[in-house]
Design an enzyme around this catalytic site. Structure first.
Site, PDB file in Angstrom:
ATOM      1  N   ARG A  88       0.798  -1.226   0.000  1.00 37.02           N
ATOM      2  CA  ARG A  88       0.000   0.000   0.000  1.00 37.02           C
ATOM      3  C   ARG A  88       0.834   1.281   0.000  1.00 37.02           C
ATOM      4  O   ARG A  88       0.308   2.376  -0.157  1.00 37.02           O
ATOM      5  CB  ARG A  88      -0.956  -0.003   1.209  1.00 37.02           C
ATOM      6  N   ASN A 130      -4.848  -6.597  19.792  1.00 34.78           N
ATOM      7  CA  ASN A 130      -3.458  -7.034  19.836  1.00 34.78           C
ATOM      8  C   ASN A 130      -2.596  -6.029  19.085  1.00 34.78           C
ATOM      9  O   ASN A 130      -2.860  -5.709  17.933  1.00 34.78           O
ATOM     10  CB  ASN A 130      -3.372  -8.407  19.158  1.00 34.78           C
ATOM     11  N   THR A 139       2.786 -14.045  10.344  1.00 45.61           N
ATOM     12  CA  THR A 139       3.669 -13.592  11.432  1.00 45.61           C
ATOM     13  C   THR A 139       4.282 -14.769  12.194  1.00 45.61           C
ATOM     14  O   THR A 139       5.424 -14.686  12.650  1.00 45.61           O
ATOM     15  CB  THR A 139       2.895 -12.696  12.413  1.00 45.61           C
ATOM     16  N   SER A 196      32.646  47.924  -2.766  1.00 45.45           N
ATOM     17  CA  SER A 196      31.607  47.164  -3.457  1.00 45.45           C
ATOM     18  C   SER A 196      32.153  46.568  -4.746  1.00 45.45           C
ATOM     19  O   SER A 196      32.996  47.167  -5.408  1.00 45.45           O
ATOM     20  CB  SER A 196      30.442  48.084  -3.814  1.00 45.45           C
TER      21      SER A 196
HETATM   22  C1  UD1 Z   1      -1.068  -8.627  13.056  1.00 44.64           C
HETATM   23  C2  UD1 Z   1      -1.663  -9.508  14.148  1.00 44.64           C
HETATM   24  C3  UD1 Z   1      -2.913  -8.830  14.706  1.00 44.64           C
HETATM   25  C4  UD1 Z   1      -2.576  -7.457  15.231  1.00 44.64           C
HETATM   26  C5  UD1 Z   1      -1.888  -6.643  14.140  1.00 44.64           C
HETATM   27  C6  UD1 Z   1      -1.361  -5.351  14.725  1.00 44.64           C
HETATM   28  C7  UD1 Z   1      -1.163 -11.784  13.488  1.00 44.64           C
HETATM   29  C8  UD1 Z   1      -1.691 -13.028  12.897  1.00 44.64           C
HETATM   30  N1  UD1 Z   1      -2.004 -10.773  13.578  1.00 44.64           N
HETATM   31  O1  UD1 Z   1      -2.025  -8.548  12.026  1.00 44.64           O
HETATM   32  O2  UD1 Z   1      -3.428  -9.615  15.767  1.00 44.64           O
HETATM   33  O3  UD1 Z   1      -3.736  -6.807  15.674  1.00 44.64           O
HETATM   34  O4  UD1 Z   1      -0.763  -7.352  13.594  1.00 44.64           O
HETATM   35  O5  UD1 Z   1      -0.940  -4.521  13.691  1.00 44.64           O
HETATM   36  O6  UD1 Z   1      -0.030 -11.741  13.910  1.00 44.64           O
HETATM   37  N2  UD1 Z   1       5.280  -9.912   8.701  1.00 44.64           N
HETATM   38  C9  UD1 Z   1       6.367 -10.645   8.290  1.00 44.64           C
HETATM   39  N3  UD1 Z   1       6.152 -11.799   7.608  1.00 44.64           N
HETATM   40  C10 UD1 Z   1       4.916 -12.268   7.317  1.00 44.64           C
HETATM   41  C11 UD1 Z   1       3.811 -11.497   7.728  1.00 44.64           C
HETATM   42  C12 UD1 Z   1       4.024 -10.330   8.424  1.00 44.64           C
HETATM   43  O7  UD1 Z   1       7.507 -10.263   8.534  1.00 44.64           O
HETATM   44  O8  UD1 Z   1       4.824 -13.322   6.693  1.00 44.64           O
HETATM   45  C13 UD1 Z   1       5.506  -8.669   9.433  1.00 44.64           C
HETATM   46  C14 UD1 Z   1       5.049  -7.451   8.655  1.00 44.64           C
HETATM   47  O9  UD1 Z   1       6.138  -6.885   7.948  1.00 44.64           O
HETATM   48  C15 UD1 Z   1       4.575  -6.511   9.738  1.00 44.64           C
HETATM   49  C16 UD1 Z   1       4.121  -7.447  10.861  1.00 44.64           C
HETATM   50  O10 UD1 Z   1       4.720  -8.699  10.589  1.00 44.64           O
HETATM   51  O11 UD1 Z   1       5.615  -5.715  10.251  1.00 44.64           O
HETATM   52  C17 UD1 Z   1       2.620  -7.567  10.965  1.00 44.64           C
HETATM   53  O12 UD1 Z   1       2.127  -8.077   9.750  1.00 44.64           O
HETATM   54  P1  UD1 Z   1       0.713  -7.660   9.194  1.00 44.64           P
HETATM   55  O13 UD1 Z   1       0.433  -8.425   7.969  1.00 44.64           O
HETATM   56  O14 UD1 Z   1       0.609  -6.185   9.140  1.00 44.64           O
HETATM   57  O15 UD1 Z   1      -0.194  -8.205  10.382  1.00 44.64           O
HETATM   58  P2  UD1 Z   1      -1.746  -8.108  10.493  1.00 44.64           P
HETATM   59  O16 UD1 Z   1      -2.348  -9.125   9.599  1.00 44.64           O
HETATM   60  O17 UD1 Z   1      -2.162  -6.720  10.336  1.00 44.64           O
END
Ligand code: UD1
Ligand code: CA
Length: 460
Positions: A19, A171, A83, A407
């Site tokens: 995004r 969270n 994550t 000047s």
């Molecule tokens: C995650 C949490 C959610 C929380 C939210 C807060 C999980 C399953 N969910 O959701 O509960 O409310 O964050 O913002 O954890 N990332 C990786 N590798 C991956 C996926 C993500 O490194 O495969 C990193 C992303 O770069 C980011 C962070 O993890 O910094 C969170 O990932 P994102 O996809 O934004 O999490 P959400 O689905 O929003």
């Protein structure tokens, strides 16, 4: 009390950041002039961890190059499967006898004071979770508690029931636990959920099942846990951060005409009773003494400004030292290596580079002073130029105490203007100008008798 375990901090930063619509990896986008990830790393370091592990994916090589530091360990997550999967990639690097704290590369404003209680709970054998209450919890994982208010699990928005969606405690993603426990739990994760991802959040229910206490805590302010997913959110966080900086400086005795119209992109230190007008930018390392006044629209980077200095509006000041009680501007440009010894007047449309300006000397209008050693009490006339560059090499100009240039003087370097020497207006000085004497190079003024101004031919 059991001995403290070493701390490992894991920063998840593998997400793509679609995004942002950018070729630059999201975590390298700057907030206050510093990459998002750098903010997180700097905060992590305040906790004195044994190691910092960064999980990278998209644009990894560039991120590593920019963040290069010997205390950072890099772990690749080739495919972003969630994550939990990201965290699992760090397991080969995590010592069982350690505590792990999980941070996010795109949550830059988190404070070490908020993280310390989490680490302490994890040291005490609990699973520590940072949560926050939001009036609009949409998009976040919800904290599900039982009748006794004990945490049961986290349910992601996409997997939540209508009732769970009404929970406003969410969270933040930030958590801490014993590394050996994390290892056990991560091994049991699956991707049977709405997004087909390995959720780190699923470890909460596992801990509860094992009878391990889940301890929640909250940040001092909700802005600490805001993430950056779009340029709009980045801009919002920038304003939050800038406001906090301005407030901190005001508490120390600095006045801003408008604390919403000043930006700090580095480390600034201010003395007492400094006044800063609107639209100033401070970047890099800037030190400002007492009773300094800074006019509107000035940009100051990597410079020292001593006490009692007045900067008039619209100056650009870089790698410069300004001695006390000097007055600079409006519209002055001080470039790298400018050293003003003190009590100097530098006026409009004056550019100074790599030059020392002695005590009490003045360069008031429309001048270029480069590669110059200037003594004290010198007066430089309007339009004086040091011609320091012959097209191949730079040469130095020496102007001794009490000298004065008329000047439109050009001083063709290398050249010396002696002590107390005076240069007549419009001179091109190529040789030593002796002390205490008037030196000038000027064509004699003549008046042509009988000359007539041409007039337009009339067509007949
Ligand atoms: C995650 C949490 C959610 C929380 C939210 C807060 C999980 C399953 N969910 O959701 O509960 O409310 O964050 O913002 O954890 N990332 C990786 N590798 C991956 C996926 C993500 O490194 O495969 C990193 C992303 O770069 C980011 C962070 O993890 O910094 C969170 O990932 P994102 O996809 O934004 O999490 P959400 O689905 O929003
Ligand atoms: Ca996601």
């Amino acid at each position: 009390m059991a001995a403290m375990l070493p701390l490992s901090i894991v920063v998840l930063a593998a997400g793509q950041g679609t995004r942002m619509r950018s070729t630059l990896p999201k975590v390298l986008h700057p907030l206050a002039g510093k990459p998002l990830l750098q903010h997180v790393i700097d905060t992590a370091r305040q906790l004195l961890p044994q190691r910092i592990l960064i999980v990278y994916g998209h644009g990894g090589a560039e991120v590593r190059r920019r963040m290069n530091a010997s205390d950072l360990h890099w772990v690749e997550q080739a495919q972003q499967l969630g994550t939990g999967h990201a965290m699992a990639q760090t397991l080969p690097e995590l010592a069982d006898e350690s505590v792990s704290l999980v941070l996010y590369g795109d949550v830059p404003l988190i404070q070490h004071t908020t993280l310390r209680p989490l680490v302490a709970s994890a040291q005490a054998g609990k699973l520590a979770l940072l949560t926050v209450n939001l009036t609009d919890p949409r998009g976040y994982g919800r904290i599900v508690r039982d009748a006794q208010a004990a945490v049961q699990c986290i349910v992601e928005e996409k997997d939540a029931s209508a009732e769970q969606k009404r929970i406003t405690e969410v969270n933040t993603g930030i958590l801490a636990a014993h590394s050996d426990k994390l290892r056990q739990w991560l091994a049991q994760l699956n991707s049977n959920n709405a997004q087909g991802e390995y959720y780190l959040t699923d470890i909460i229910a596992m801990a509860v099942q094992q009878g391990i206490a889940v301890q929640t805590s909250q940040p001092q302010t909700a802005t600490e846990v805001l993430g950056v997913n779009s340029r709009g959110q980045l801009a919002e966080l920038e304003r939050v951060y800038q406001r906090q900086q301005a407030e901190q400086f005001m508490a120390q005795g600095v006045s801003f005409r408008d604390p919403a119209r000043v930006d700090f992109r580095g480390e600034v230190s201010f003395g007492r009773d400094v006044e800063v007008d609107i639209n100033c930018i401070f970047s890099g390392k800037v030190t400002i003494g007492d009773n300094v006044r800074i006019g509107a629209g000035s940009i100051i980077s990597n410079s020292q400004i001593e006490s009692g200095v007045e900067i008039l509006p619209l100056c650009v000041i870089e790698d410069t030292h300004i001695g006390s009680h000097s007055r600079v501007g409006p519209y002055s440009r001080l470039r790298p290596g400018a050293v003003l010894k003190g009590d100097n007047h530098i006026g409009n449309f004056v550019e100074i580079k790599n030059s020392e300006i002695g005590l009490g000397s003045k360069v008031n209008h429309l001048s270029y002073v480069g590669d110059t050693q200037m003594g004290g009490k010198v007066n430089i006339g309007a339009g004086t130029i040091t011609a320091n560059y012959d097209g191949a090499n730079k040469h130095r100009t020496i102007i001794q105490d009490h000298a004065s240039t008329g000047s439109n003087t050009v001083l063709v370097a290398p050249v010396t203007v002696g002590k107390g020497a005076t240069i007549g207006a419009g001179s091109v000085i190529t040789k030593q100008a002796p002390a205490e004497k008037l030196t000038l190079t000027r064509a004699k003024q003549i008046t042509v008798e009988g000359w007539q101004r041409p007039s337009k031919k009339t067509r007949d």
